[in-house]
Scaffold this motif. Structure first.
Motif, PDB file in Angstrom:
ATOM      1  N   ASN A   1       2.068   5.287   0.966  1.00 37.03           N
ATOM      2  CA  ASN A   1       1.834   5.591   2.620  1.00 37.03           C
ATOM      3  C   ASN A   1       2.298   7.469   1.691  1.00 37.03           C
TER       4      ASN A   1
ATOM      5  N   PHE B   1       0.933  -1.268   0.014  1.00 38.12           N
ATOM      6  CA  PHE B   1       0.032   0.038  -0.215  1.00 38.12           C
ATOM      7  C   PHE B   1       1.225   0.874   0.360  1.00 38.12           C
TER       8      PHE B   1
ATOM      9  N   ILE C   1      -3.008   4.026   2.194  1.00 39.23           N
ATOM     10  CA  ILE C   1      -2.898   4.038   3.595  1.00 39.23           C
ATOM     11  C   ILE C   1      -4.014   4.896   4.637  1.00 39.23           C
TER      12      ILE C   1
ATOM     13  N   VAL D   1      -6.080   0.321   5.654  1.00 35.95           N
ATOM     14  CA  VAL D   1      -5.919   0.228   4.905  1.00 35.95           C
ATOM     15  C   VAL D   1      -7.590   0.199   3.514  1.00 35.95           C
TER      16      VAL D   1
END
Length: 527
Positions: free
Chosen positions: A71, A69, A121, A85
C-alpha cells in the motif's frame, strides 16, 4: 456454492461507516462458503495511526487464492474493501482480507521477503470496476462447460476443474488436473478462437482441485482444503499405522482420492505416546503358552494378547508388565503367566473351602447358630440343671472333652433334662458308608408302632420297592360276601380296587319356616 460475492470472501465484513459488504446477509450465509479462507483479525481493535501501520496488505481472489501487495499510497483500507491491484497478467480486482501486524507474521510464516517482487495496490475499486468484474465472473461456468466439450472431442487425458476470468475479461486461466503429460497446444488454439481471449493453462493437484470445488467431508463439515487449509503436506500410510487405524483405502481416502489431510493432525500426539509403549518383535513366552499381540490401546497403555490355540480369548496386560516379560524372555527366563513373573518363588498353597469357612463355623459354635443339615437347635441347649449356659467369652475355647469310659451293662443313660438337645453327630468320613444292619431273626416281627408315631416322609428320590409279580395262572382271591342284613352306608361308593372309598360329607337340608302373618292377613299354611 453460495452468493456471488463468496469468491471475494467479503461476506460479513463492514466498512468504516458500518455498512455491510458482500451478500448483505450479515455474515450468516447458510452454506458457509462465504467464510472460505477467512482470517480473524484479533488486533483490529488496536487504534494505530495510519502512518505507523504495516505497509503490506493481504488480498484475496477467487477460489481462496491470496497474495500480498504494498500500500504505497497509504490508502484508508478496511477488511472487505475491493481494490485494484497490479498482477503479473494485468490489472485485477481483489478484496482486502488482512492488514496490520498480522500480515508481517504471515510473511514470516510463508517465508516471503519484503522486496521488489511485491506488487502495488493501485486504487480502490469503483462501481464500474465491480460491475465489470461481476460480468467476467458470469462467464466462468459457460466457458468451463464448453471447454470440457472441446477436450472430449480432442480425446485428451485431462480433467478441466475451473476457469477464472480476469476483471477486464481479456484473459482466462484454465485449471486442469492430469496424471500424464498432456500436449494441449491444439486445445489452446481452439479455446482462444472460441472465446476471443488469451488462454493460460495451469495444472493443479487433486488436493487443490478438491479445495477449489469444495464439498462436505465424512465428518459432516466442509473440507479443510476449501475452508482454511492452504499448505498441503505429504500424508503417508505410516501415519495410519502409528494410530492403529485399519489400512482400508476406502476409509482413509478423502474426496480427492488421496489420503486424508487430517491423518497428520494428531500424529505428533500419537508419536509421543508411543515412546512409552514396548516394542514387540515376536511372541511372548510363558509356561502357559506363547502369546501373540492382538491389540494395543496407546493412551490407556494396555496391550491385549492371545495364547496360541486360544486366540479368541484376549488377556489385557499393562505395558509395564509387558516390558518386564520381554526383559525376562531376553534373559532366557520364562514366567509362569502374565500375573506370576517369578517362577522360582515358593508355591503358595491355596486354602481349602473348609479353611476359608472356619471363621464362620467358629462363629456358629460361639453364638449357637444353626448349621445346615442338623435338626437340633443349639440355641435351646442348656446346662444339665435345665438352665442356659450363656455366651462363652470371646477368644475362649471349650477345650477337648475327656474320654468317657464304657457304660456298665444294663445301665441306661436316663431321661435327658428338659430343654437339652443331643449334640450333633460328627460327620461321616468321605467315602465311608453306613455298616449294613444285621438281618432280623426268622419269625420275629417288628411289633406295632406306638400310637401317634408316624414313619415320616420317604426320602426324596427313594421309591417303594416293586410288588413281586403274581404267579402265572393264579387269580386274586374272591372277596368274601357281605353279611346278611348289612347295607352299604349312604354316600359311600365302592373303590376301584374293591375297597371302600371315603364317604362324601352329607349336606343337611334347611327346614322350611313359614313367614309370620301380617296384620289382618290369614296365616300361611305349613308346607
Amino acid at each position: 456454492m453460495a452468493c456471488k460475492s463468496c469468491s471475494s470472501g467479503s461476506c460479513g465484513s463492514t466498512s468504516a461507516s458500518g455498512e455491510v459488504k458482500g451478500c448483505q446477509s450479515n455474515g450468516g450465509c447458510g452454506t458457509g462458503g462465504c467464510n472460505k479462507m477467512n482470517v480473524f483479525d484479533w488486533l483490529s481493535d488496536l487504534d494505530v495511526p495510519s502512518f505507523q501501520r504495516y505497509h503490506i496488505v493481504e488480498v484475496k481472489f477467487k477460489g481462496g487464492r491470496k497474495e500480498y501487495f504494498r500500500n504505497v499510497d497509504q490508502l484508508e483500507l478496511h477488511t472487505g474493501d475491493a481494490v485494484m491491484v497490479d498482477s503479473s497478467s494485468g490489472t485485477q480486482l481483489g478484496t482486502v482480507s488482512l492488514q496490520g501486524e498480522l500480515v508481517r507474521l504471515q510473511l514470516l510464516k510463508k517465508n516471503i521477503k519484503d522486496d521488489d517482487k511485491v506488487k502495488n495496490i493501485f486504487r480502490l475499486a469503483t462501481e464500474k470496476d465491480i460491475e465489470k468484474h461481476e460480468q467476467a465472473m458470469a462467464r466462468d461456468l459457460p466457458t468451463m462447460y464448453r471447454g470440457r466439450q472441446i477436450i472430449s472431442d480432442l480425446k485428451l487425458n485431462m480433467k478441466l476443474s475451473d476457469v477464472e476470468f480476469q476483471s477486464d475479461g481479456a484473459k482466462a486461466i484454465f485449471y486442469y488436473s492430469s496424471e500424464d503429460r498432456v500436449d494441449f497446444r491444439e486445445l489452446i488454439k481452439l479455446l482462444a478462437t472460441e472465446f476471443k481471449i488469451r488462454v493460460e493453462m495451469k495444472q493443479i493437484s487433486l488436493r487443490q482441485e478438491a479445495g477449489r470445488l469444495g464439498g462436505i467431508g465424512v465428518c459432516g463439515r466442509e473440507l479443510c482444503c476449501s475452508t482454511w487449509l492452504s499448505d498441503f503436506k505429504n500424508v503417508t500410510t505410516s501415519a495410519a499405522r502409528y494410530q492403529n487405524l485399519s489400512l482400508n483405502p476406502v476409509k482413509l481416502s478423502g474426496q480427492c482420492g488421496r489420503l486424508k489431510c487430517c491423518l497428520n493432525y494428531e500424529l505428533e500426539t500419537y508419536m509421543d505416546a508411543l515412546k512409552s509403549i514396548p516394542t514387540i518383535e515376536g511372541r511372548l513366552k510363558t509356561k502357559r503358552g506363547e502369546a501373540i499381540l492382538q491389540k494395543t490401546d496407546i493412551f490407556k497403555r494396555m496391550m491385549w494378547f492371545g495364547i496360541v490355540g486360544e486366540e479368541a480369548i484376549w488377556i489385557p496386560v499393562s505395558c509395564d508388565r509387558v516390558a518386564e516379560i520381554v526383559d525376562l524372555n531376553k534373559k532366557g527366563i520364562i514366567p509362569e503367566s502374565f500375573e506370576d513373573l517369578n517362577p522360582d518363588a515358593p508355591a503358595v498353597e491355596k486354602p481349602t473351602v473348609s479353611e476359608l469357612n472356619s471363621d464362620l463355623e467358629r462363629m456358629d459354635k460361639k453364638y449357637g447358630g444353626v448349621k445346615s443339615g442338623n435338626r437340633n437347635n443349639r440355641n435351646n441347649r442348656g446346662n444339665r440343671d435345665g438352665g442356659n449356659r450363656g455366651p462363652r467369652p470371646e477368644g475362649q475355647d471349650r477345650g477337648p472333652r475327656p474320654e468317657r469310659g464304657p457304660r456298665p451293662e444294663g445301665q441306661n443313660r436316663g431321661p435327658r433334662p428338659e430343654g437339652e438337645n443331643r449334640p450333633p453327630r460328627p460327620p461321616r468320613p468321605e467315602g465311608e458308608n453306613r455298616p449294613p444292619r444285621p438281618p432280623r431273626p426268622e419269625g420275629e416281627n417288628r411289633g406295632p408302632r406306638p400310637e401317634g408315631q408316624n414313619r415320616g416322609p420317604r426320602p426324596e428320590g427313594e421309591n417303594r420297592p416293586p410288588r413281586p409279580p403274581r404267579p402265572e395262572g393264579e387269580n386274586r382271591p374272591p372277596r368274601p360276601p357281605r353279611p346278611e342284613g348289612q347295607v352299604r352306608p349312604e354316600g359311600v361308593t365302592p373303590a376301584a380296587d374293591g375297597g371302600t372309598a371315603t364317604p362324601k360329607p352329607f349336606k343337611k337340608k334347611k327346614k322350611f319356616k313359614p313367614r309370620p302373618p301380617r296384620d289382618g292377613a290369614a296365616p300361611t299354611p305349613e308346607a
